[in-house]
Design a protein around this motif. Sequence first.
Motif, short mmCIF file in Angstrom:
data_model
loop_
_atom_site.label_atom_id
_atom_site.label_comp_id
_atom_site.label_asym_id
_atom_site.label_seq_id
_atom_site.Cartn_x
_atom_site.Cartn_y
_atom_site.Cartn_z
N ASN A 6 0.81 -1.20 0.00
CA ASN A 6 0.00 0.00 0.00
C ASN A 6 0.85 1.26 0.00
O ASN A 6 0.43 2.30 -0.46
CB ASN A 6 -0.94 0.03 1.22
N THR A 7 2.04 1.20 0.54
CA THR A 7 2.88 2.39 0.62
C THR A 7 3.96 2.38 -0.45
O THR A 7 4.76 3.28 -0.52
CB THR A 7 3.56 2.47 2.00
N SER A 8 3.99 1.37 -1.26
CA SER A 8 5.00 1.31 -2.30
C SER A 8 4.52 2.02 -3.55
O SER A 8 3.35 2.09 -3.85
CB SER A 8 5.33 -0.16 -2.63
N SER A 9 5.47 2.50 -4.28
CA SER A 9 5.16 3.22 -5.51
C SER A 9 5.28 2.29 -6.69
O SER A 9 6.28 1.66 -6.92
CB SER A 9 6.14 4.39 -5.68
N SER A 10 4.21 2.20 -7.47
CA SER A 10 4.34 1.50 -8.74
C SER A 10 4.58 2.47 -9.86
O SER A 10 5.18 2.16 -10.86
CB SER A 10 3.10 0.66 -9.02
N GLY A 11 4.08 3.69 -9.70
CA GLY A 11 4.37 4.74 -10.68
C GLY A 11 3.96 4.41 -12.08
O GLY A 11 4.45 4.99 -13.03
N GLY A 12 3.03 3.45 -12.28
CA GLY A 12 2.68 3.03 -13.62
C GLY A 12 2.06 4.13 -14.46
O GLY A 12 2.13 4.10 -15.67
N LEU A 13 1.42 5.10 -13.82
CA LEU A 13 0.73 6.16 -14.53
C LEU A 13 1.49 7.48 -14.49
O LEU A 13 0.95 8.50 -14.91
CB LEU A 13 -0.67 6.36 -13.92
N SER A 14 2.69 7.48 -13.96
CA SER A 14 3.38 8.75 -13.75
C SER A 14 3.64 9.49 -15.05
O SER A 14 3.55 10.72 -15.10
CB SER A 14 4.70 8.51 -13.01
N GLY A 15 3.97 8.77 -16.12
CA GLY A 15 4.29 9.43 -17.38
C GLY A 15 3.13 10.24 -17.93
O GLY A 15 3.28 11.41 -18.27
N VAL A 16 1.95 9.61 -18.00
CA VAL A 16 0.81 10.31 -18.60
C VAL A 16 0.34 11.45 -17.71
O VAL A 16 0.01 12.54 -18.19
CB VAL A 16 -0.33 9.31 -18.90
N TYR A 17 0.32 11.25 -16.39
CA TYR A 17 -0.17 12.32 -15.51
C TYR A 17 0.80 13.48 -15.43
O TYR A 17 0.38 14.65 -15.39
CB TYR A 17 -0.47 11.77 -14.11
N PHE A 18 2.10 13.21 -15.42
CA PHE A 18 3.06 14.32 -15.43
C PHE A 18 3.07 15.00 -16.80
O PHE A 18 3.33 16.20 -16.90
CB PHE A 18 4.46 13.83 -15.05
N GLY A 19 2.79 14.24 -17.85
CA GLY A 19 2.65 14.86 -19.17
C GLY A 19 1.46 15.80 -19.21
O GLY A 19 1.53 16.89 -19.79
#
Length: 532
Positions: free
Chosen positions: A445-458
């Motif tokens: 629950n506290t770990s980062s998967s960051g799978g969506l980071s590219g699109v949201y930061f874009g």
Amino acid sequence: MSTWSGQPKVEGSSETMRMFLLTCVSIGITFTWGVEMTYCTPYLLSLGLSKGQTSLVWVAGPLSGLIVQPIIGVLADESTSKWGRRRPIIVIGSFIVAGSLLVLGFTKEIVGFFVSDKATSEVLTIVLAVLSLYSVDFSINAVMSCGRSLVVDTLPISKQQTGAAWASRMGSLGHIIGYAMGAIDLVSIFGTTLGDTQFKQLTVIAALGMLATAFITCWAVTERVLVSVRHDPRQAKGSFKVVRQIYATVLTLPPRIQAICNAVFWSWIGWFPFIVYSSTWVGETYFRYDVSADARNSDDALGDMGRIGSTALTVYSTVSFIAAWVLPALIQAPEDKSFTHRPPASIAPLVTTFNKYKPDLLTAWIAGNIMFAGAMFITPFATSFRFATAIVALCGIPWSVAGWAPTTFLGIEVNKLSGQPDPTRNIEMRDVSVLEMGKPDEDSNTSSSGGLSGVYFGILNIYVTIPQFLSTLMSGAVFAMLEPGKSPELAHEAHPSETADPTGPNAIAVTMFLGALGSLVAAVVTKKLRYV
């Protein structure tokens, strides 16, 4: 569902070293931005462009951000490269940045090698310089997008503010190095080995710095490898699936992410004119109010103005760098549930009182917008380069917060979305403290998967770039009304009838004054985040 191989890892024996290595590429990015922001506007003016024409050239920045970062973010999110999703793009983009910088610095020599006619050479020099500038902006936006996502992908929620703060520190350090080198006479130090002008030598050094810092980060970080991609029902298929996915995601942004983007939108209406024109403004203030008439006819006015502007921005970056170290200790981190050690009895009352009134990051962000607006409101009244330098230096504090708060809040929201426990997959993540122990983190629950980071930061970058277009239109209109001619300080070959009147109001100062109105709106919009 998406499946992954391996675990993210950062080299280094301590948290400080790992954070440094993870964010090292930010030094090269901001060093390059610093050279571009300090010298490219005077350089374009020295080629004969008016301020209005130069403002149109600077559309390259928002245009590249609008196009490159969202698309690169989506493509990187779905990359199944064995080297990871972000690092290959960082490497390729860094080489393009380096090559484009060298072309930009030696534009006249490159054109002169192929063209002998003076009139034609002047036109082609301007064209090649503009194209090189666009190439730098487009490629560095790709590097910046993946460098930022790499931090989000690698760190858990509890370390997002730490990672964002370190990225801000490294960015400030890159600015300090770049501006400091721009403030000294490099030709007198290095001779003509790297070029016979200040600008040429800076482009060479920036190219080497970009490659070196990108190599360090890519060497130090090991990414998880995406084996297969989870198909999001919002994702379109076909030739324009990337654009359609971005569009669909923009329409369905979660409320807090939408609020973050709105706050960033209004703040950048104020920040863009400052970032692009502040060093030129300080240099022009110096030439208008502090220099004798004889000194205005310098053989290297571009270098003189660049060094004055770089000195101001060196002070600004130093303030920003110090703020990036001091403010995190004085501000309560969002989602901070970590254990706090009991202070010694002698200072326990003081620590307890301080923690009671310790402001949160959202409050600091609001205050930063107000502080920046106040500084910009007094720019038209600066009549000495020392006063102008003081105004620019003061902005280092709100800039530190502005570069740190949005990415922290967005990183937390992205990891809440992408870090939900999924019974169909077993992803092992290790945060900074776990990396030190060499054991996987058992709390998914506290770990980062960051799978969506590219699109949201874009998408966040879309909200950064659209106000830049608006600011460009605003600055172009102000320049056309107040200073329609060529630069009297730099365009020495122009006829006096073609130059602007240097005794009138400074158009750059007026532009920054108007941009401050957007910063005030940003403060109001940012406050609404508290209730979303």
